[in-house]
Motif scaffolding. Structure first.
Motif, PDB file in Angstrom:
ATOM      1  N   LYS A 129       8.777  -7.328  65.186  1.00 22.65           N
ATOM      2  CA  LYS A 129       7.893  -8.563  65.204  1.00 22.65           C
ATOM      3  C   LYS A 129       6.445  -8.316  64.943  1.00 22.65           C
ATOM      4  O   LYS A 129       6.050  -9.562  65.175  1.00 22.65           O
ATOM      5  N   GLN A 130       6.215  -6.925  64.165  1.00 21.58           N
ATOM      6  CA  GLN A 130       4.574  -6.584  64.808  1.00 21.58           C
ATOM      7  C   GLN A 130       4.426  -7.080  65.542  1.00 21.58           C
ATOM      8  O   GLN A 130       2.608  -8.082  65.159  1.00 21.58           O
ATOM      9  N   ILE A 131       4.414  -7.615  66.866  1.00 22.11           N
ATOM     10  CA  ILE A 131       3.812  -7.947  67.829  1.00 22.11           C
ATOM     11  C   ILE A 131       2.981  -6.482  68.621  1.00 22.11           C
ATOM     12  O   ILE A 131       3.775  -5.655  68.886  1.00 22.11           O
ATOM     13  N   THR A 132       1.583  -6.691  68.617  1.00 23.29           N
ATOM     14  CA  THR A 132       0.907  -6.237  69.423  1.00 23.29           C
ATOM     15  C   THR A 132       0.722  -6.570  71.205  1.00 23.29           C
ATOM     16  O   THR A 132       0.812  -7.855  71.567  1.00 23.29           O
ATOM     17  N   MET A 133       1.022  -5.326  71.540  1.00 22.08           N
ATOM     18  CA  MET A 133       1.444  -5.409  73.058  1.00 22.08           C
ATOM     19  C   MET A 133      -0.542  -4.829  73.594  1.00 22.08           C
ATOM     20  O   MET A 133      -0.301  -3.652  73.682  1.00 22.08           O
ATOM     21  N   ALA A 134      -1.269  -5.620  75.033  1.00 23.58           N
ATOM     22  CA  ALA A 134      -2.266  -4.747  75.123  1.00 23.58           C
ATOM     23  C   ALA A 134      -2.301  -5.353  76.593  1.00 23.58           C
ATOM     24  O   ALA A 134      -1.994  -6.190  77.169  1.00 23.58           O
ATOM     25  N   ASN A 163       9.857 -12.912  72.847  1.00 22.38           N
ATOM     26  CA  ASN A 163      10.675 -13.578  72.124  1.00 22.38           C
ATOM     27  C   ASN A 163      10.459 -14.625  71.300  1.00 22.38           C
ATOM     28  O   ASN A 163      11.069 -15.699  71.031  1.00 22.38           O
ATOM     29  N   TYR A 164       9.262 -15.732  71.985  1.00 19.84           N
ATOM     30  CA  TYR A 164       8.890 -17.063  72.080  1.00 19.84           C
ATOM     31  C   TYR A 164       7.621 -16.870  71.218  1.00 19.84           C
ATOM     32  O   TYR A 164       6.924 -17.889  71.187  1.00 19.84           O
ATOM     33  N   SER A 165       7.780 -15.969  70.328  1.00 19.20           N
ATOM     34  CA  SER A 165       6.077 -15.997  70.088  1.00 19.20           C
ATOM     35  C   SER A 165       6.772 -15.696  68.291  1.00 19.20           C
ATOM     36  O   SER A 165       7.388 -14.372  68.337  1.00 19.20           O
ATOM     37  N   PRO A 166       5.953 -15.959  67.817  1.00 14.83           N
ATOM     38  CA  PRO A 166       5.922 -16.369  66.179  1.00 14.83           C
ATOM     39  C   PRO A 166       5.573 -14.570  65.923  1.00 14.83           C
ATOM     40  O   PRO A 166       4.797 -13.245  66.432  1.00 14.83           O
ATOM     41  N   ALA A 167       5.803 -13.478  64.508  1.00 14.15           N
ATOM     42  CA  ALA A 167       4.887 -12.351  64.148  1.00 14.15           C
ATOM     43  C   ALA A 167       4.444 -12.406  63.624  1.00 14.15           C
ATOM     44  O   ALA A 167       3.279 -13.442  63.694  1.00 14.15           O
ATOM     45  N   ASP A 192       0.289 -15.461  76.192  1.00 21.22           N
ATOM     46  CA  ASP A 192       1.246 -15.041  74.485  1.00 21.22           C
ATOM     47  C   ASP A 192       0.329 -15.910  73.238  1.00 21.22           C
ATOM     48  O   ASP A 192      -0.047 -17.082  74.304  1.00 21.22           O
ATOM     49  N   GLN A 193       0.866 -15.782  72.866  1.00 21.38           N
ATOM     50  CA  GLN A 193       0.442 -16.836  71.146  1.00 21.38           C
ATOM     51  C   GLN A 193       1.401 -17.460  70.785  1.00 21.38           C
ATOM     52  O   GLN A 193       1.531 -17.485  69.348  1.00 21.38           O
TER      53      GLN A 193
END
Ligand code: ADP
Length: 274
Positions: A129-134, A163-167, A192-193
């Motif tokens: 989903k191209q989600i960045t984790m920091a 899981n509950y975030s958009p790309a 999360d956003q």
């Protein structure tokens, strides 16, 4: 005269006793109802993938001369089998955190390791989903508890955030030490956003099998047990989990746990020195 005075004194006590007894019965009934609901929920959740598997295996047999259809059905069988495996694993995890005393084999656990493990667990899903984790602030912090339970709790929070975030959004994990009344506390916040949670649902998401959107939860392999596990782990460690959320904006789940003080670490590792 005296008898009257005594009975006047006893009567309110008696009614209070009756009230306590009634409250006790009501509480016992409530617990029994919760247990019955849980068994019904488990049965229902198990039946769904088992039913699907049985239908799909029939479909495979009927389609034996159509290799493409067989492959399609087999793929869906794999999804249902994974769902079943997840559910059984989470049920085992839940029963473990409900029944075992986590502090029996408590140890100082490095927060940076817990966070790295949680991020690793979600790396694949976040990547697609191209989600960045920091993560930040985790250096030199230690919590006191059962390593595998703490890892499961934090892992569930990070997994939900993904899981509950958009790309193309961001999931942040921030840790810090705060002073509490009974000693220092470590706070780990997962932000999360994503889609967020309404005030009404906020009260219920920590219940076993409660999901805001069951179809969405199932689509991501959710079981509805994750937050119940997190809540149990937090409570049995003398901590808590809270949620802040704004619908459509995102959520922050904060896990507060007792710090493993350095003094306690040393006493543990080198008892002879103290
Ligand atoms: P699930 O396996 O369905 O994710 P959980 O117990 O972990 O079960 O969460 C319960 C429900 O709470 C989810 O189905 C979802 O509706 C909601 N939820 C949990 N985490 C988040 C989040 N970070 N953002 C929005 N909704 C969430």
């Amino acid at each position: 005269g005296e008898a009257l005075a005594v009975s006047a004194r006893v009567a309110p006590l008696g009614s209070r006793l009756v009230l306590l007894l009634v409250e006790d019965l009501t509480e016992a009934r409530r617990i029994e109802a919760v247990r019955r609901d849980f068994v019904a929920n488990v049965s229902h959740e198990l039946k769904t993938p088992v039913g699907a598997l049985s239908l799909l295996s029939e479909a495979v047999m009927d389609a034996s001369d159509d290799p493409e259809a067989v492959e399609r059905f087999a793929g869906r069988m794999q999804i249902e089998a994974t769902r079943l495996t997840n559910l059984v694993q989470e049920l085992i995890d839940l029963s473990r955190v409900q029944n075992d005393d986590p502090l029996e084999d408590a140890e100082p656990v490095r927060v940076d390791e817990l966070v790295a493990e949680a991020i690793d667990r979600c790396r694949h899903q976040a990547g697609t989903k191209q989600i960045t984790m920091a993560a930040g602030g985790t250096a030199d912090l230690h919590v006191w508890g059962n390593r595998s339970q703490l890892a499961a709790a934090l892992g569930n929070l990070v997994e939900n955030a993904v899981n509950y975030s958009p790309a193309r959004t961001r999931v942040g994990i921030a840790a810090r030490r705060v002073s509490g009344s009974g000693g220092d506390i470590i706070e780990v916040a997962v932000t999360d956003q994503g889609i967020g949670i309404s005030d009404k649902d906020k009260e219920r998401i920590f219940e076993r099998f409660y999901r805001v959107d069951p179809a969405r939860s199932r689509a991501t392999g959710g079981t509805g047990l994750g937050l119940a596990i997190v809540k149990h782990v937090a409570a049995s460690h003398g901590g808590e989990v809270t949620v802040w959320s704004s619908e459509g904006q995102g959520s922050t789940f904060t896990l507060r746990l007792p710090e493993a003080g350095l003094a306690r670490d040393r006493a543990h590792q080198h008892p002879a020195l103290d």
